[in-house]
Motif scaffolding. Structure first.
Motif, PDB file in Angstrom:
ATOM      1  N   ILE A  39       0.836  -1.208   0.000  1.00 58.33           N
ATOM      2  CA  ILE A  39       0.000   0.000   0.000  1.00 58.33           C
ATOM      3  C   ILE A  39       0.867   1.253   0.000  1.00 58.33           C
ATOM      4  CG2 ILE A  39      -1.621   1.360   1.382  1.00 58.33           C
ATOM      5  CD1 ILE A  39      -2.811  -1.346   2.326  1.00 58.33           C
ATOM      6  N   ILE A  40       1.857   1.284   0.882  1.00 53.52           N
ATOM      7  CA  ILE A  40       2.720   2.467   0.998  1.00 53.52           C
ATOM      8  C   ILE A  40       3.511   2.701  -0.289  1.00 53.52           C
ATOM      9  CG2 ILE A  40       4.708   3.428   2.217  1.00 53.52           C
ATOM     10  CD1 ILE A  40       3.664   1.978   4.738  1.00 53.52           C
ATOM     11  N   VAL A  41       4.092   1.639  -0.835  1.00 55.63           N
ATOM     12  CA  VAL A  41       4.911   1.781  -2.050  1.00 55.63           C
ATOM     13  C   VAL A  41       4.052   2.214  -3.233  1.00 55.63           C
ATOM     14  CG1 VAL A  41       6.298   0.522  -3.744  1.00 55.63           C
ATOM     15  CG2 VAL A  41       6.688   0.175  -1.305  1.00 55.63           C
ATOM     16  N   PHE A  42       2.920   1.565  -3.443  1.00 59.09           N
ATOM     17  CA  PHE A  42       2.065   1.898  -4.580  1.00 59.09           C
ATOM     18  C   PHE A  42       1.558   3.339  -4.494  1.00 59.09           C
ATOM     19  CE2 PHE A  42       0.985  -2.833  -5.063  1.00 59.09           C
ATOM     20  CZ  PHE A  42       1.902  -2.988  -6.093  1.00 59.09           C
ATOM     21  N   LEU A  43       1.103   3.738  -3.306  1.00 62.41           N
ATOM     22  CA  LEU A  43       0.567   5.090  -3.168  1.00 62.41           C
ATOM     23  C   LEU A  43       1.677   6.139  -3.229  1.00 62.41           C
ATOM     24  CD1 LEU A  43      -2.218   4.576  -0.460  1.00 62.41           C
ATOM     25  CD2 LEU A  43      -2.462   4.727  -2.950  1.00 62.41           C
ATOM     26  N   ALA A  44       2.867   5.790  -2.758  1.00 58.56           N
ATOM     27  CA  ALA A  44       3.992   6.721  -2.858  1.00 58.56           C
ATOM     28  C   ALA A  44       4.367   6.966  -4.321  1.00 58.56           C
ATOM     29  CB  ALA A  44       5.188   6.180  -2.087  1.00 58.56           C
ATOM     30  N   ILE A  45       4.388   5.902  -5.120  1.00 55.53           N
ATOM     31  CA  ILE A  45       4.683   6.043  -6.553  1.00 55.53           C
ATOM     32  C   ILE A  45       3.638   6.929  -7.225  1.00 55.53           C
ATOM     33  CG2 ILE A  45       4.785   4.783  -8.744  1.00 55.53           C
ATOM     34  CD1 ILE A  45       5.999   2.442  -7.202  1.00 55.53           C
ATOM     35  N   ALA A  46       2.368   6.718  -6.825  1.00 54.44           N
ATOM     36  CA  ALA A  46       1.302   7.544  -7.399  1.00 54.44           C
ATOM     37  C   ALA A  46       1.448   8.999  -6.985  1.00 54.44           C
ATOM     38  CB  ALA A  46      -0.054   6.999  -6.960  1.00 54.44           C
ATOM     39  N   ALA A  47       1.743   9.228  -5.693  1.00 54.98           N
ATOM     40  CA  ALA A  47       1.868  10.601  -5.195  1.00 54.98           C
ATOM     41  C   ALA A  47       3.030  11.340  -5.844  1.00 54.98           C
ATOM     42  CB  ALA A  47       2.043  10.581  -3.678  1.00 54.98           C
ATOM     43  N   LEU A  48       4.094  10.613  -6.165  1.00 57.49           N
ATOM     44  CA  LEU A  48       5.264  11.226  -6.808  1.00 57.49           C
ATOM     45  C   LEU A  48       5.058  11.418  -8.310  1.00 57.49           C
ATOM     46  CD1 LEU A  48       8.080   9.258  -4.953  1.00 57.49           C
ATOM     47  CD2 LEU A  48       7.416  11.649  -4.606  1.00 57.49           C
ATOM     48  N   ARG A  49       3.908  10.977  -8.809  1.00 52.35           N
ATOM     49  CA  ARG A  49       3.554  11.146 -10.223  1.00 52.35           C
ATOM     50  C   ARG A  49       4.617  10.574 -11.160  1.00 52.35           C
ATOM     51  NH1 ARG A  49       1.499  17.359 -10.471  1.00 52.35           N
ATOM     52  NH2 ARG A  49       3.231  17.664  -9.045  1.00 52.35           N
ATOM     53  N   VAL A  50       5.014   9.350 -10.846  1.00 48.94           N
ATOM     54  CA  VAL A  50       5.994   8.665 -11.687  1.00 48.94           C
ATOM     55  C   VAL A  50       5.364   8.421 -13.057  1.00 48.94           C
ATOM     56  CG1 VAL A  50       7.383   6.587 -11.969  1.00 48.94           C
ATOM     57  CG2 VAL A  50       7.069   7.587  -9.695  1.00 48.94           C
ATOM     58  N   PRO A  51       6.027   8.833 -14.127  1.00 54.19           N
ATOM     59  CA  PRO A  51       5.443   8.685 -15.468  1.00 54.19           C
ATOM     60  C   PRO A  51       5.094   7.232 -15.800  1.00 54.19           C
ATOM     61  CG  PRO A  51       7.391  10.096 -15.531  1.00 54.19           C
ATOM     62  CD  PRO A  51       7.345   9.488 -14.155  1.00 54.19           C
ATOM     63  N   PHE A  52       4.029   7.074 -16.560  1.00 54.25           N
ATOM     64  CA  PHE A  52       3.569   5.799 -17.114  1.00 54.25           C
ATOM     65  C   PHE A  52       2.935   4.873 -16.064  1.00 54.25           C
ATOM     66  CE2 PHE A  52       7.271   6.989 -19.780  1.00 54.25           C
ATOM     67  CZ  PHE A  52       6.570   7.317 -20.941  1.00 54.25           C
ATOM     68  N   ILE A  53       3.519   4.765 -14.895  1.00 56.07           N
ATOM     69  CA  ILE A  53       3.011   3.775 -13.933  1.00 56.07           C
ATOM     70  C   ILE A  53       2.296   4.412 -12.746  1.00 56.07           C
ATOM     71  CG2 ILE A  53       4.789   2.106 -14.552  1.00 56.07           C
ATOM     72  CD1 ILE A  53       6.227   2.847 -11.955  1.00 56.07           C
ATOM     73  N   GLY A  54       2.239   5.753 -12.703  1.00 60.17           N
ATOM     74  CA  GLY A  54       1.608   6.404 -11.556  1.00 60.17           C
ATOM     75  C   GLY A  54       0.142   6.020 -11.399  1.00 60.17           C
ATOM     76  N   ALA A  78      -2.716  10.774  -1.756  1.00 63.21           N
ATOM     77  CA  ALA A  78      -1.982  10.491  -2.986  1.00 63.21           C
ATOM     78  C   ALA A  78      -2.724  11.034  -4.198  1.00 63.21           C
ATOM     79  CB  ALA A  78      -1.772   8.982  -3.125  1.00 63.21           C
ATOM     80  N   PHE A  79      -4.051  10.897  -4.198  1.00 66.14           N
ATOM     81  CA  PHE A  79      -4.848  11.410  -5.311  1.00 66.14           C
ATOM     82  C   PHE A  79      -4.715  12.923  -5.419  1.00 66.14           C
ATOM     83  CE2 PHE A  79      -8.830  13.070  -7.053  1.00 66.14           C
ATOM     84  CZ  PHE A  79      -8.886  12.382  -8.254  1.00 66.14           C
ATOM     85  N   ALA A  80      -4.747  13.611  -4.276  1.00 63.30           N
ATOM     86  CA  ALA A  80      -4.606  15.071  -4.285  1.00 63.30           C
ATOM     87  C   ALA A  80      -3.249  15.478  -4.842  1.00 63.30           C
ATOM     88  CB  ALA A  80      -4.788  15.615  -2.873  1.00 63.30           C
ATOM     89  N   LEU A  81      -2.196  14.781  -4.432  1.00 63.73           N
ATOM     90  CA  LEU A  81      -0.853  15.103  -4.928  1.00 63.73           C
ATOM     91  C   LEU A  81      -0.731  14.805  -6.418  1.00 63.73           C
ATOM     92  CD1 LEU A  81       1.286  13.777  -1.932  1.00 63.73           C
ATOM     93  CD2 LEU A  81       0.744  16.151  -2.497  1.00 63.73           C
ATOM     94  N   MET A  82      -1.394  13.748  -6.875  1.00 62.69           N
ATOM     95  CA  MET A  82      -1.390  13.451  -8.311  1.00 62.69           C
ATOM     96  C   MET A  82      -2.010  14.589  -9.110  1.00 62.69           C
ATOM     97  SD  MET A  82      -2.555   9.432  -8.298  1.00 62.69           S
ATOM     98  CE  MET A  82      -2.799   9.387 -10.085  1.00 62.69           C
ATOM     99  N   LYS A  83      -3.014  15.237  -8.523  1.00 66.63           N
ATOM    100  CA  LYS A  83      -3.711  16.325  -9.206  1.00 66.63           C
ATOM    101  C   LYS A  83      -3.082  17.686  -8.939  1.00 66.63           C
ATOM    102  CE  LYS A  83      -6.740  13.562 -10.944  1.00 66.63           C
ATOM    103  NZ  LYS A  83      -6.740  13.270 -12.395  1.00 66.63           N
TER     104      LYS A  83
END
Length: 274
Positions: A28-43, A120-125
């Motif tokens: 959970i932590i790793v997946f959401l961290a990747i999303a929050a950091l807006r990693v290209p392609f896999i976020g 994480a969703f807020a940071l993605m946006k």
């Protein structure tokens, strides 16, 4: 004695429970961290996986508890369990109380995971995480949030007790030739029976909360039968129910008490390991 059995349950389940919990929390932590950091392609994919693992967290914990209960009560370890110098009802109580504590803790972790997903969703946006959370929380009716929280917790408590009782009754001599199939069949039957009983409770138990009008939120001596009949008479109206029946809370509580008694009695008098 029940306290000792309760503590022993934590010691015996940590071998299977802690690795499962640790792996899921890390995921959970790793997946959401990747999303929050807006990693290209896999976020985006990572965000979906984080939500998925969060949603299955409590069911996985329940599955581990079920496997542990069956193994230590009616599997190879059951012979040792039944040699303990205590009543079967005490063993049942210790295991069920342990299951209740662990499952409710899992529910809290799931809610925490959903809060992390919101951040994480807020940071993605590109939004402020805490501003997003504060705005989201202000849009939720506090009364409805408490209602949903109590409903979830009550259903979880009922599920733990029902699961333990289904396994104990299913392991009785008259059913144990079916193996684990007996509690599975019993759980399915109980599920459909409870759906019917809960619907009847919503409609006919004269206790509810007014949902509309100036007295919204107040307790009333009504069920949902009137709204139900009106919806049948005019399906196109799509009217909002004026009363929310509280029978859906009363019935699971009564059923949980009865199932606890049945499960404890079954372990005391009818346990069969053959």
């Amino acid at each position: 004695m029940i306290g000792t059995l309760f503590a022993q349950e934590f010691r015996t389940t940590k071998r299977t429970l802690l690795p499962a919990v640790g792996i899921m929390l890390l995921a959970i932590i790793v997946f959401l961290a990747i999303a929050a950091l807006r990693v290209p392609f896999i976020g985006g994919l990572s965000f979906g996986l984080g939500i998925g693992v969060t949603l299955v967290f409590t069911p996985v914990v329940l599955a581990v508890l079920v496997a542990n209960y069956w193994r230590t009560m009616y599997g190879a370890e059951g012979y040792f369990t039944m040699t303990l110098p205590v009543r079967g009802s005490a063993i049942y109580a210790g295991k069920v109380l342990h299951g209740l504590v662990v499952s409710l803790a899992a529910l809290l972790i799931t809610l925490g995971g959903l809060a992390l997903a919101a951040i994480a969703f807020a940071l993605m946006k590109g939004q402020g995480a805490f501003d997003f959370l504060r705005e989201a929380l202000t849009t939720i009716d506090p009364w409805m949030a408490w209602f949903l929280g109590v409903a979830l917790a009550l259903q979880l408590v009922f599920a733990v007790i029902a699961g333990a009782t289904a396994m104990s009754v299913g392991a009785e001599a008259r059913f144990n030739h079916l193996g684990f199939g007996a509690p599975v069949i019993g759980t399915i039957v109980l599920y459909f029976v409870m759906q019917i009983v809960n619907l009847a409770a919503l409609l006919f138990i004269p206790l509810g909360i007014r949902m509309t009008g100036p007295d919204a939120g107040s307790l009333v001596a009504e069920g949902m039968l009137t709204d139900f009949m009106a919806a049948i008479a005019d399906p196109a109206a799509n009217a909002t129910p004026s009363v929310l029946g509280l029978g859906v809370f009363i019935v699971p509580l009564i059923a949980a008490v009865l199932l606890w008694w049945w499960g404890a009695r079954s372990v005391d008098r009818r346990t069969s390991l053959r």
